[in-house]
Design a protein around this motif. Structure first.
Motif, mmCIF file in Angstrom:
data_model
loop_
_atom_site.group_PDB
_atom_site.id
_atom_site.type_symbol
_atom_site.label_atom_id
_atom_site.label_comp_id
_atom_site.label_asym_id
_atom_site.label_seq_id
_atom_site.Cartn_x
_atom_site.Cartn_y
_atom_site.Cartn_z
ATOM 1 N N MET A 180 0.837 -1.155 0.046
ATOM 2 C CA MET A 180 0.164 -0.005 -0.006
ATOM 3 C C MET A 180 0.822 1.222 0.162
ATOM 4 N N ILE A 181 2.108 1.285 0.497
ATOM 5 C CA ILE A 181 2.873 2.385 0.378
ATOM 6 C C ILE A 181 3.604 2.382 -0.893
ATOM 7 N N LEU A 182 3.748 1.404 -1.543
ATOM 8 C CA LEU A 182 4.250 1.229 -2.984
ATOM 9 C C LEU A 182 3.289 2.013 -3.953
ATOM 10 N N LEU A 183 1.750 1.717 -3.628
ATOM 11 C CA LEU A 183 0.921 2.257 -4.270
ATOM 12 C C LEU A 183 0.695 3.961 -4.431
ATOM 13 N N GLN A 184 1.451 4.239 -3.170
ATOM 14 C CA GLN A 184 1.352 5.937 -3.141
ATOM 15 C C GLN A 184 2.915 6.420 -3.604
ATOM 16 N N ASN A 185 3.615 5.339 -4.474
ATOM 17 C CA ASN A 185 4.802 5.752 -4.873
ATOM 18 C C ASN A 185 5.941 6.080 -3.623
ATOM 19 N N GLY A 186 5.674 5.408 -2.564
ATOM 20 C CA GLY A 186 6.438 5.659 -1.683
ATOM 21 C C GLY A 186 7.591 4.494 -1.659
ATOM 22 N N LYS A 187 8.899 4.722 -0.930
ATOM 23 C CA LYS A 187 9.857 3.922 -0.845
ATOM 24 C C LYS A 187 9.899 3.106 0.396
ATOM 25 N N VAL A 188 10.103 1.574 0.089
ATOM 26 C CA VAL A 188 10.207 0.702 1.246
ATOM 27 C C VAL A 188 11.538 0.246 1.215
ATOM 28 N N LYS A 189 11.915 -0.219 2.465
ATOM 29 C CA LYS A 189 13.246 -0.657 3.129
ATOM 30 C C LYS A 189 12.874 -1.807 4.003
ATOM 31 N N GLN A 190 13.825 -2.974 3.733
ATOM 32 C CA GLN A 190 13.706 -4.262 4.700
ATOM 33 C C GLN A 190 15.027 -4.161 5.378
ATOM 34 N N ILE A 191 14.801 -4.612 6.695
ATOM 35 C CA ILE A 191 16.000 -4.756 7.567
ATOM 36 C C ILE A 191 15.609 -5.958 8.522
#
Length: 242
Positions: A180-191
């Protein structure tokens, strides 16, 4: 004190974990990278959770709670947290403390550049069956969402609140927060984050709602993706007083 970060903790019949939550979250507040407040969402618990929550909130000005009139489910609890939060950042952790609040600092290190930072549970301390069903659920979701997220079920996340409040959550869609963040053109990081065995209380998820249930949710996500409205404003006029 002006808080910058709200940790949302959904609670459903977790009376045996409340004291541990009080201790572990207080420990985190002492080392938090941001000025932090904790928001407990009591999702209609029928045990002694509410009385214990009121007690620890009365003893700590950084703790607060919201109580539901009945059990609405995890997605509703998370949405209530997003709706209530007034800080720039929101986080989420499960009440079972199978992830550590201390690891929020690992995620917060990346939040200036990213809009959602999520944990990947390493060396998971779960049963083989639980790990298998979780792996199946992640594969199903990745197939439908193509979000590239290895462990969407990890209950340790930090999100910029402006993005979180725009997520139109429906029942079950808490599993799709990165998508859903990607649908907002947001950036996602995994740690990578720590993982621990559950030592108190009972899990609220079985085979159906951990593996087969998400399959149905994927179709809801696809409908959401098709209908989702996203836009960016490049310029707007403002009125000036004469």
């Amino acid at each position: 004190m002006t808080h910058e970060f709200t940790i949302i903790v959904p609670i459903y019949n977790e009376e045996d974990n409340i004291a541990r939550l009080d201790k572990e979250l207080n420990n985190y507040l002492n080392v938090a990278l941001k000025k932090t407040t904790v928001l407990f969402i009591n999702d209609g618990s029928t045990d002694n959770s509410q009385a214990l929550l009121e007690q620890i909130c009365a003893n700590n000005t950084h703790f607060s709670f919201v109580q539901f009139d009945k059990n609405y489910g995890l997605t509703a609890a998370i949405k209530a947290g997003f709706d209530t939060a007034t800080t720039e950042l929101v986080g989420y952790i499960d009440a079972d403390l199978q992830t550590s609040p201390l690891d929020f600092n690992l995620l917060l290190d990346y939040i200036p550049e990213y809009d959602l930072v999520t944990g990947i549970r390493t060396n998971r301390k779960d049963s083989g069956f639980k790990k298998l069903s979780s792996s199946l659920a992640n594969k199903i979701r990745r197939f439908f969402t193509n979000d590239g997220v290895e462990d969407t079920g990890c209950p340790l996340k930090v999100i910029k609140t402006a993005y979180a409040k725009k997520i139109p959550l429906f029942n079950g869609l808490h599993r799709f927060l990165p998508a859903m963040i990607l649908l907002q053109n947001g950036k996602v990081k995994q740690i990578p984050v720590q993982h621990f065995p559950r030592i108190a209380g009972k899990t609220k998820f079985g085979f159906w709602n951990r593996s087969l249930g998400p399959l149905a949710d994927c179709f809801a996500y696809l409908w959401m993706k098709h209908k989702y409205i996203s836009y960016n404003v490049t310029k707007k006029a403002t009125k000036h007083k004469s």
